[in-house]
Design an enzyme around this catalytic site. Structure first.
Site, short mmCIF file in Angstrom:
data_model
loop_
_atom_site.label_atom_id
_atom_site.label_comp_id
_atom_site.label_asym_id
_atom_site.label_seq_id
_atom_site.Cartn_x
_atom_site.Cartn_y
_atom_site.Cartn_z
N ASP A 108 -41.49 -20.83 45.28
CA ASP A 108 -41.23 -19.70 46.17
C ASP A 108 -40.81 -20.30 47.51
O ASP A 108 -41.63 -20.90 48.22
CB ASP A 108 -42.51 -18.86 46.30
CG ASP A 108 -42.31 -17.63 47.16
OD1 ASP A 108 -41.41 -17.64 48.04
OD2 ASP A 108 -43.06 -16.66 46.98
N LYS A 153 -37.46 -11.23 53.74
CA LYS A 153 -37.87 -12.08 54.86
C LYS A 153 -36.66 -12.74 55.51
O LYS A 153 -35.78 -12.05 55.97
CB LYS A 153 -38.91 -13.09 54.35
CG LYS A 153 -40.01 -12.46 53.48
CD LYS A 153 -40.85 -11.49 54.26
CE LYS A 153 -41.81 -10.60 53.51
NZ LYS A 153 -42.10 -10.67 52.14
N ARG A 205 -26.58 -0.77 36.98
CA ARG A 205 -27.80 -1.57 36.73
C ARG A 205 -27.40 -2.90 36.11
O ARG A 205 -27.95 -3.95 36.42
CB ARG A 205 -28.78 -0.80 35.83
CG ARG A 205 -29.92 -1.67 35.32
CD ARG A 205 -31.15 -0.90 34.83
NE ARG A 205 -30.84 0.30 34.09
CZ ARG A 205 -30.41 0.34 32.82
NH1 ARG A 205 -30.24 -0.78 32.15
NH2 ARG A 205 -30.15 1.49 32.23
#
Ligand SMILES: Cc1ncc(COP(=O)(O)O)c(C=O)c1O
Length: 386
Positions: free
Chosen positions: A175, A200, A49
């Site tokens: 963004d 995307k 992590r």
């Protein structure tokens, strides 16, 4: 180094000294890393992590693509956005956001930040610089932009807003999911942070959900890295490998997406059953000149209004065969969707309609199939709606 070269090589240089010389970075699945000495983690790794070699390879490449000093890979675009918001904002702060955003970003602001943290958000039409400036308050701590916006493809002047924000000492987050760093580099235009849904274009094959943050401010990077580890929103090693692989063809894919989108937008613009086409690459787009100035291309996303209403839109969407009727975008395969009922269903109807997100709006993610097949599919669907 040019973009295409960075996209193939950055973060994945073969290790001929300590490793086996893999040309492709291994998928380090280990959740933990053994060490010889109690207080000396091996090569800096202790627990996945906190740090993982496959994820770090991707993070290096992500930074390089946006000309940033640092990159962070998250479990999703929303995980990246949430971590950014928690890092940058405190109770009582105000956020100024573009009024046409991905529905999930609005949901994060309105349903989490506002009720749980008392962070107020104002939505303004960021195309209007005067109104944007007027919407800044003494407690504004963040300006959040998308350009082009999802789904109406509005463009805002990132450099001009970044300049206004700089005078007021407010960080601008952009963004950059829709154009990808191949076509637009918001940090160069003055933004402080870039965020992506790597689900995307960065990954590009619709087989991984992920998010990315790129920035050059070292202090902010350290806070984000600390918070990402503390809150746990990391990208898995396998997804990191997929995104690393996907990015290798980002430039090639983006050129094809754009070529097809431009052709499809032109076809739609001339179609008698279409009321309006939103694609920044068209001369008819109200901010075509600005889009040309701040980006090197217009990408593969477009939206259009079909003549009629919800029934005609639904019939069209259910008649296409090659385009998959699905949420998401940016993969090699063409997708089509109905923002009001799908991606933006969480935005209240009156707010949707105020901004032009009507029931007749259809959003298209133009893939890299042959354009003749895509146009033929639309032709067939238009004929079906009568
Ligand atoms: C522009 C934009 N930003 C952020 C997101 C959220 O990303 P994710 O779905 O990976 O959480 C999306 C998702 O569709 C998006 O389109």
């Amino acid at each position: 180094m040019e973009f295409e070269t960075k996209a193939v090589h950055m973060g994945e240089e073969p290790d001929l000294e300590r490793g086996s010389g893999d040309v492709v970075v291994p998928i380090h699945l280990s959740s933990t890393f053994a060490r010889k000495k109690v207080n000396e983690p091996t090569q800096g790794y202790e627990y996945s992590r906190t740090g993982n070699p496959t994820r770090e390879a991707l993070e290096k490449r992500l930074a390089a693509l946006e000309d940033a000093s640092f990159g962070l890979a998250f479990a999703s675009g929303m995980a990246a956005e949430s971590t950014l918001a928690i890092t940058l904002l405190h109770t009582g702060d105000h956020v100024l956001a573009f009024d046409d955003l991905y529905g999930g970003t609005r949901r994060l602001f309105n349903r989490i930040l506002d009720p749980h943290f008392k962070v107020e958000v104002t939505y303004a039409d960021a195309r209007d610089l005067r109104r944007t400036k007027e919407a800044i308050r003494s407690n504004t701590r963040l300006i959040w932009l998308e350009s082009p916006t999802n789904p109406l493809m509005k463009i805002c002047d990132i450099a001009a807003i970044a300049e206004i924000a700089r005078e007021a000492n407010i960080p601008v987050v952009v963004d950059n999911t829709f154009l990808s760093p191949y076509f637009q580099k918001p940090l160069r235009l003055g933004a402080k942070v870039v965020v992506h849904s790597s689900t995307k274009y960065l990954n590009g094959h619709s087989d991984s959900v992920g998010g990315a943050v790129m920035l050059s401010d070292e202090d902010l990077y350290r806070q984000l890295k600390f918070n990402q580890n503390a809150m746990g929103a990391i990208l898995s090693p396998f997804d990191s490998f997929l995104v690393l692989r996907g990015i290798k063809t980002l430039a090639v894919r983006m050129r094809e997406h754009e070529r097809n989108a431009l052709r499809l937008a032109g076809y739609l613009e001339g179609h008698p059953k279409v009321r309006k086409v939103n694609y920044p690459g068209l001369k008819s787009h109200p901010q075509h000149a600005l889009a040309n100035r701040q980006a090197t291309g217009h990408g593969g996303m477009l939206s259009f209004e079909i003549k009629g209403g919800l029934e005609e839109a639904k019939r069209f969407l259910e008649s296409v065969r090659l385009f998959a009727l699905a949420e998401s975008l940016g993969g090699v395969e063409s997708l089509i969707e109905h923002p009001a009922l799908m991606t933006h269903a969480s935005v209240p109807k009156e707010i949707r309609e105020q901004g032009g997100l009507t029931d007749s709006l259809i959003r298209v993610s133009v893939g890299i199939e042959h354009i003749d097949d895509l146009i033929a599919d639309f032709d067939r669907a238009f004929q079906k709606i009568g």
